[in-house]
Design an enzyme around this catalytic site. Structure first.
Site, PDB file in Angstrom:
ATOM      1  N   ASP A 248      -4.345  17.221 -22.257  1.00  0.00           N
ATOM      2  CA  ASP A 248      -3.032  16.444 -22.599  1.00  0.00           C
ATOM      3  C   ASP A 248      -2.552  15.858 -21.461  1.00  0.00           C
ATOM      4  OD1 ASP A 248      -0.166  16.407 -23.238  1.00  0.00           O
ATOM      5  OD2 ASP A 248      -0.915  17.595 -24.951  1.00  0.00           O
TER       6      ASP A 248
ATOM      7  N   ASP B  26      -1.298   6.973 -30.901  1.00  0.00           N
ATOM      8  CA  ASP B  26      -1.218   7.301 -32.109  1.00  0.00           C
ATOM      9  C   ASP B  26       0.023   6.851 -32.781  1.00  0.00           C
ATOM     10  OD1 ASP B  26      -3.890   8.953 -32.008  1.00  0.00           O
ATOM     11  OD2 ASP B  26      -2.870  10.203 -30.994  1.00  0.00           O
TER      12      ASP B  26
ATOM     13  N   LYS C 208       4.870   7.663 -40.442  1.00  0.00           N
ATOM     14  CA  LYS C 208       5.881   8.074 -41.277  1.00  0.00           C
ATOM     15  C   LYS C 208       7.324   8.404 -40.412  1.00  0.00           C
ATOM     16  CE  LYS C 208       2.764  10.426 -44.579  1.00  0.00           C
ATOM     17  NZ  LYS C 208       1.860  11.330 -44.726  1.00  0.00           N
TER      18      LYS C 208
ATOM     19  N   GLU D 130      -8.165  -1.554 -30.699  1.00  0.00           N
ATOM     20  CA  GLU D 130      -7.773  -2.870 -30.835  1.00  0.00           C
ATOM     21  C   GLU D 130      -8.632  -3.708 -31.766  1.00  0.00           C
ATOM     22  OE1 GLU D 130      -5.541  -5.505 -27.875  1.00  0.00           O
ATOM     23  OE2 GLU D 130      -7.663  -6.604 -27.656  1.00  0.00           O
TER      24      GLU D 130
HETATM   25  C1  LIG Z   1      -5.378   5.589 -31.334  1.00  0.00           C
HETATM   26  S1  LIG Z   1      -6.234   6.326 -30.130  1.00  0.00           S
HETATM   27  C2  LIG Z   1      -6.358   5.089 -29.023  1.00  0.00           C
HETATM   28  C3  LIG Z   1      -7.456   5.315 -28.078  1.00  0.00           C
HETATM   29  C4  LIG Z   1      -7.708   4.040 -27.089  1.00  0.00           C
HETATM   30  N1  LIG Z   1      -6.741   3.904 -26.046  1.00  0.00           N
HETATM   31  C5  LIG Z   1      -8.158   2.786 -27.768  1.00  0.00           C
HETATM   32  O1  LIG Z   1      -7.315   1.791 -27.552  1.00  0.00           O
HETATM   33  O2  LIG Z   1      -8.913   3.000 -28.256  1.00  0.00           O
HETATM   34  C6  LIG Z   1      -4.974   7.439 -29.396  1.00  0.00           C
HETATM   35  C7  LIG Z   1      -5.622   8.376 -28.237  1.00  0.00           C
HETATM   36  O3  LIG Z   1      -4.522   9.004 -27.611  1.00  0.00           O
HETATM   37  C8  LIG Z   1      -4.975  10.399 -27.366  1.00  0.00           C
HETATM   38  N2  LIG Z   1      -3.725  11.223 -27.204  1.00  0.00           N
HETATM   39  C9  LIG Z   1      -2.870  11.749 -27.857  1.00  0.00           C
HETATM   40  N3  LIG Z   1      -1.812  12.444 -27.353  1.00  0.00           N
HETATM   41  C10 LIG Z   1      -2.329  12.650 -26.057  1.00  0.00           C
HETATM   42  C11 LIG Z   1      -1.868  13.380 -25.060  1.00  0.00           C
HETATM   43  N4  LIG Z   1      -0.595  14.028 -25.311  1.00  0.00           N
HETATM   44  N5  LIG Z   1      -2.307  13.112 -23.993  1.00  0.00           N
HETATM   45  C12 LIG Z   1      -3.454  12.272 -23.519  1.00  0.00           C
HETATM   46  N6  LIG Z   1      -4.075  11.740 -24.624  1.00  0.00           N
HETATM   47  C13 LIG Z   1      -3.313  11.645 -26.036  1.00  0.00           C
HETATM   48  C14 LIG Z   1      -5.774  10.792 -28.513  1.00  0.00           C
HETATM   49  O4  LIG Z   1      -6.602  11.775 -28.438  1.00  0.00           O
HETATM   50  C15 LIG Z   1      -6.447   9.586 -28.999  1.00  0.00           C
HETATM   51  O5  LIG Z   1      -7.668   9.338 -28.688  1.00  0.00           O
END
Ligand SMILES: C[S@@+](CC[C@H](N)C(=O)[O-])C[C@H]1O[C@@H](n2cnc3c(N)ncnc32)[C@H](O)[C@@H]1O
Length: 240
Positions: free
Chosen positions: A124, A146, A150, A222
């Protein structure tokens, strides 16, 4: 959190809700091997609460002598970070990603590219903020975070005070913070919340957020967004 929920783990770590995934489909044998052989070598230092309960600050000068440091939060499969690291050999990169399948993908790309300027925290970003010295980063990337579509889940989004306030402290004055998203309501919340933590939005014309940065490479998310007909937004902020 109910009144009975502990505020700390037995290690002393604060209780931080994480709603994403740590592991997806099974890893290939090669990916298991990369994790086993490379991940510890590419650690930026002691970041987790188990390894570093005192939350001793990382020694970034020892890690990347004389280099600017850029941070990527949630690097997914790592394509953007390896692309940036290749283009910017004089920069030290730190990436945070709790999703271990993504970390394994990044390790494969690092091997292929031969990058030596990337360090990985397979966890994290909030744990990383605890141990990064204040005003130590020159740039940060938050790419396709992410979306939590909702309304009742909007407080889980990364662009909330819980994440942005410590991120802001870790950035130097004048540092750049880039956010990419394909979700309109995420743009709204980003433009509301990021300036409240000491950033200015640098867009002057619509082209500034419609056009990808000149050094950009499309991430997996993307590409998915484009296939599904959604529009990327590229938001650039400067720490004031
Ligand atoms: C929708 S994905 C996008 C991944 C990448 N950046 C892309 O554009 O393909 C969002 C990523 O953020 C990570 N993530 C979510 N919360 C996080 C946190 N607190 N610290 C680090 N990464 C996090 C998730 O595990 C996930 O892999």
């Amino acid at each position: 959190m109910s009144d009975d929920t502990p505020k700390n783990h037995p290690s002393g770590a604060p209780w931080r809700n994480f709603y994403g995934r740590f592991k997806g489909k099974g890893l290939r044998a090669s990916q298991e091997a990369w994790l086993e052989e490379d991940l510890a070598k590419l650690a930026p230092g002691a970041v987790s609460w188990e390894e570093n309960p005192e939350r001793t600050q990382l020694d970034l000068e020892a890690l990347f002598p004389g280099k600017d440091i850029w941070l990527e939060i949630g690097f997914g499969g790592g394509e953007h970070m390896v692309h940036q690291a290749t283009q910017n050999p004089d920069v030290g990169f730190i990436g945070c990603e709790p999703y271990i399948n993504g970390v394994a993908m990044l390790l494969g790309k690092i091997r292929e590219a031969g990058s030596d300027n990337i360090r990985i925290h397979a966890g994290d970003a909030r744990d990383m903020f605890d141990v990064l010295p204040d005003a130590s980063l020159s740039r940060a990337f938050l790419l396709y975070p992410d979306p939590w579509p909702k309304k009742r889940h909007h407080r889980r989004r990364f662009v909330t005070e819980e994440h942005l306030a410590p991120l802001s402290r870790k950035l130097k004055q004048g540092a750049i913070f880039r956010v990419a998203t394909d979700i309109k309501d995420y743009v709204r919340q980003t433009l509301e919340e990021v300036p409240m933590q000491g950033f200015e939005w640098l867009a002057e014309t619509p082209n500034d957020w419609r056009t990808a940065w000149p050094d950009w490479t499309p991430t997996r998310y993307e590409q998915k967004a484009l296939r599904e007909g959604r529009t990327p937004h590229y938001l650039t902020f400067r720490k004031t």
